[in-house]
Design a protein around this motif. Structure first.
Motif, PDB file in Angstrom:
ATOM      1  N   THR A  68      40.761  50.598  24.197  1.00  0.00           N
ATOM      2  CA  THR A  68      41.776  50.479  25.255  1.00  0.00           C
ATOM      3  C   THR A  68      41.827  51.786  26.029  1.00  0.00           C
ATOM      4  N   LEU A  69      41.623  51.702  27.324  1.00  0.00           N
ATOM      5  CA  LEU A  69      41.646  52.903  28.171  1.00  0.00           C
ATOM      6  C   LEU A  69      43.090  53.364  28.343  1.00  0.00           C
ATOM      7  N   ARG A  70      43.274  54.689  28.305  1.00  0.00           N
ATOM      8  CA  ARG A  70      44.635  55.209  28.494  1.00  0.00           C
ATOM      9  C   ARG A  70      45.112  54.949  29.915  1.00  0.00           C
ATOM     10  N   ASP A  71      44.187  55.029  30.877  1.00  0.00           N
ATOM     11  CA  ASP A  71      44.528  54.762  32.281  1.00  0.00           C
ATOM     12  C   ASP A  71      43.659  53.595  32.759  1.00  0.00           C
ATOM     13  N   SER A  72      44.292  52.480  33.064  1.00  0.00           N
ATOM     14  CA  SER A  72      43.518  51.295  33.464  1.00  0.00           C
ATOM     15  C   SER A  72      42.770  51.519  34.774  1.00  0.00           C
ATOM     16  N   GLY A 113      44.027  47.556  30.223  1.00  0.00           N
ATOM     17  CA  GLY A 113      42.879  48.457  30.099  1.00  0.00           C
ATOM     18  C   GLY A 113      41.998  48.214  28.881  1.00  0.00           C
ATOM     19  N   GLN A 114      42.108  47.065  28.232  1.00  0.00           N
ATOM     20  CA  GLN A 114      41.276  46.808  27.047  1.00  0.00           C
ATOM     21  C   GLN A 114      39.865  46.358  27.477  1.00  0.00           C
ATOM     22  N   LEU A 115      38.856  46.921  26.829  1.00  0.00           N
ATOM     23  CA  LEU A 115      37.467  46.547  27.104  1.00  0.00           C
ATOM     24  C   LEU A 115      36.831  46.006  25.815  1.00  0.00           C
ATOM     25  N   THR A 143      29.824  58.848  25.427  1.00  0.00           N
ATOM     26  CA  THR A 143      29.802  58.678  26.890  1.00  0.00           C
ATOM     27  C   THR A 143      31.176  58.942  27.498  1.00  0.00           C
ATOM     28  N   LEU A 144      32.226  58.344  26.910  1.00  0.00           N
ATOM     29  CA  LEU A 144      33.575  58.496  27.484  1.00  0.00           C
ATOM     30  C   LEU A 144      34.100  59.919  27.330  1.00  0.00           C
ATOM     31  N   ARG A 145      33.786  60.541  26.189  1.00  0.00           N
ATOM     32  CA  ARG A 145      34.251  61.927  25.985  1.00  0.00           C
ATOM     33  C   ARG A 145      33.572  62.875  26.965  1.00  0.00           C
ATOM     34  N   LYS A 146      32.277  62.610  27.215  1.00  0.00           N
ATOM     35  CA  LYS A 146      31.520  63.473  28.126  1.00  0.00           C
ATOM     36  C   LYS A 146      32.131  63.475  29.518  1.00  0.00           C
ATOM     37  N   ASP A 147      32.635  62.308  29.945  1.00  0.00           N
ATOM     38  CA  ASP A 147      33.219  62.211  31.301  1.00  0.00           C
ATOM     39  C   ASP A 147      34.744  62.250  31.254  1.00  0.00           C
ATOM     40  N   ARG A 148      35.274  62.670  30.104  1.00  0.00           N
ATOM     41  CA  ARG A 148      36.720  62.886  29.970  1.00  0.00           C
ATOM     42  C   ARG A 148      37.529  61.652  30.369  1.00  0.00           C
ATOM     43  N   ILE A 149      37.132  60.509  29.878  1.00  0.00           N
ATOM     44  CA  ILE A 149      37.890  59.273  30.085  1.00  0.00           C
ATOM     45  C   ILE A 149      38.669  58.985  28.805  1.00  0.00           C
ATOM     46  N   ALA A 161      38.920  51.877  34.565  1.00  0.00           N
ATOM     47  CA  ALA A 161      38.132  50.745  34.044  1.00  0.00           C
ATOM     48  C   ALA A 161      36.764  50.637  34.727  1.00  0.00           C
ATOM     49  N   ASP A 162      36.755  50.676  36.055  1.00  0.00           N
ATOM     50  CA  ASP A 162      35.467  50.509  36.762  1.00  0.00           C
ATOM     51  C   ASP A 162      34.499  51.643  36.434  1.00  0.00           C
ATOM     52  N   LYS A 163      35.026  52.881  36.422  1.00  0.00           N
ATOM     53  CA  LYS A 163      34.173  54.031  36.124  1.00  0.00           C
ATOM     54  C   LYS A 163      33.623  53.940  34.689  1.00  0.00           C
ATOM     55  N   ALA A 164      34.508  53.546  33.753  1.00  0.00           N
ATOM     56  CA  ALA A 164      34.068  53.440  32.354  1.00  0.00           C
ATOM     57  C   ALA A 164      32.996  52.372  32.204  1.00  0.00           C
TER      58      ALA A 164
END
Length: 526
Positions: free
Chosen positions: A102-106, A131-133, A81-87, A109-112
């Motif tokens: 952990t998201l590279r850009d916090s 940015g940790q989920l 999912t994250l790769r598809k939307d380039r997150i 977060a909401d979009k992810a």
């Protein structure tokens, strides 16, 4: 004269003759019955585990593995999912009963979180610092998926046991994570245990030629690959070799539609299989794109073989080769046909019921039943004279027809089932007692004996139907909600009730009618 329609006379005779015919195999040994010509009935009453002896296994489903695989699946889904939307993210891994990243850009977060929730509504997300989920499945979702895994395991166990030809096995859920398997007549459950002990998860994966197996054995496994052992073992029990295999599954056993034991071009035992249309297309594409590369056949995390692809394989038909014996290929084909278990099974209890105990139970049951029948016969004859003799004939035919019905339907006779037969006989006698008492009442009222007999049967009929119907409803519910021996009891008493309504009313009335036509009595003694 008692009037009985001609068609009814033929029907009663036909039922009695058919009953005698189909009950015949039960009066001879199994070996003798096997020698009978094909037009003779050969089905005998199936004895339950408590009478015939057999194997009893209590299996436990490893639900911890189910949950671990759920987390791995969740991790793969999140990655996609994250790769598809380039997150961008780092540190994606399974930790206990959660998946963390952990998201590279916090700011993402909401979009992810929105994208992950849309991919699976059962995911709960907790946001941490930097940015940790942390992703977990809801308690309800975990319970539902474990329940589904248990139900699927029961179905797979049933298919595997059925494939071995075991007759009348009992397979049912016990508790939240256990499966009870009882197999009457099976004295050596070794093969069944071996079959149930294998998950039989089949996968087709490419061998990783970019990495070094020597480095992988030292712990340096390339990302996206894993080190798997060979299915064949050395004399000391260790794997013969290891393979470096890509993690990506190209084709899985879920696409398998058939598997049969056979032999390959070199006359070695193999398993020939067929894939469905989707699996066949995947298999053809993979073999077309990877000609000259080894293609690993992975069974339960071990490499069965890794043949080199010589060319595209269309049609979805191929074979699995390895260091198999003929018995190995038969068992493997059986496992693949039955399907893969969602989780390993562990045997937590094993018992073997010897045939000696079953024989003792049968003898005790037969002795008890014969004694009760003898007492009933004597009582009925003393109490009702000729009509008591007729009632005893009905009891005898009740037993014969009951054995015929159980032989034809292959219903299992258990120890409680013998108690059910004794109870059914008692109810059959009750019906005749009721009829005889009604006849006596009619005679006391001054009716002629033929008219009294006719009225006695008519008046008793409604009472017999009402009492038997209520018992039948009770046994039907018992069968629906009961299990094992309880069901055996419900089956025998239900069949006994239905048959007794025929023998106690129709058969005895026909016998009395023939007796009157033959002897033409001027009065009766009852």
């Amino acid at each position: 004269m008692l009037y009985i329609p001609r068609w009814k006379e033929f029907f009663i005779f036909a039922v009695c003759l058919i009953g005698i015919w189909f009950s015949l195999p039960n009066f001879f040994s199994e070996d003798t019955v096997k020698e009978w010509p094909t037009w003779m009935p050969k089905k005998q009453v199936v004895l339950g585990l408590d009478l015939r002896g057999g194997a009893h296994l209590l299996l436990e489903v490893d639900l911890a593995t189910v949950q671990k695989e759920q987390m791995t699946t969740l991790m793969d889904a999140v990655r996609t999912t994250l790769r598809k939307d380039r997150i961008g993210y780092t540190g994606l891994k399974v930790q206990g009963e959660s998946v963390i990243l952990t998201l590279r850009d916090s700011q993402d977060a909401d979009k992810a979180k929105k994208l992950i929730r849309e991919s699976d509504r059962d995911i709960e997300i907790a946001a941490g610092e930097n940015g940790q989920l942390t992703l977990t499945l809801s308690g309800q979702a975990i319970a539902m998926r474990k329940k589904r895994a248990l139900e699927q395991s029961i179905e797979i166990v049933r298919r595997r046991v059925d494939e071995t030809g075991t007759s009348e096995p009992m397979i049912q859920q016990q508790g939240d994570d256990r499966i009870l398997v009882q197999m009457p007549g099976l004295q050596d459950p070794t093969r069944i245990k071996n079959l149930l002990g294998q998950t039989a998860k089949l996968q087709f994966r490419l061998v990783d030629l970019s990495g070094s197996l020597e480095e992988a054995l030292k712990g340096h496994v390339p990302p996206g690959s894993e080190q798997l052992p060979d299915l064949e073992k050395k004399p000391d029990g260790t794997p013969k070799t290891y393979y470096l295999i890509q993690k990506q599954v190209k084709v899985s056993g879920e696409n398998l539609v058939d598997a049969r034991p056979g032999f390959d071009d070199y006359n070695r035992p193999s398993v020939n299989f067929a894939l469905d249309s989707l699996g066949a297309k995947k298999f053809a594409d993979v073999t077309k794109e990877n000609v000259g590369k080894p293609f690993a056949i992975v069974l339960d995390g071990k490499v069965a073989s890794a043949p080199v692809i010589n060319g595209p394989i269309p049609g979805g038909h191929a074979n699995i080769t390895g260091h198999f014996t003929v018995q190995d290929t038969q068992d493997l084909a059986l496992l693949l046909r039955a399907g893969a278990l969602p989780a390993p099974l562990k045997i937590v209890e094993e018992r073997t019921v010897g045939p000696g105990l079953g024989a003792d139970s049968i003898n005790a049951g037969i002795h008890g039943t014969l004694i009760s029948i003898a007492l009933v016969v004597v009582f009925m004859f003393l109490a009702y004279s000729f009509f008591g003799f007729v009632a005893n004939m009905a009891v005898l035919f009740n037993l014969v027809l009951l054995m015929a019905a159980m032989s034809v339907t292959q219903a299992t006779l258990t120890l409680p089932g013998i108690a059910g037969i004794a109870l059914a006989i008692g109810m059959a006698v009750d019906a005749n007692v009721l009829i005889n008492e009604r006849i006596k009442e009619e005679l006391r009222l001054g009716r002629k004996f033929v008219s009294a007999i006719d009225a006695g049967y008519s008046r008793a009929m409604a009472t017999i139907v009402d009492s038997n119907l209520t018992t039948l409803i009770g046994t039907t519910i018992l069968y629906q909600f009961g299990s094992g021996p309880i069901r055996g009891f419900a089956v025998t008493i239900s069949l006994g009730i239905l048959i007794s309504m025929f023998t106690a009313v129709s058969l005895t009335k026909l016998v009395v009618a023939y007796w009157i036509r033959w002897r033409r009595p001027t009065k009766i003694s009852i």
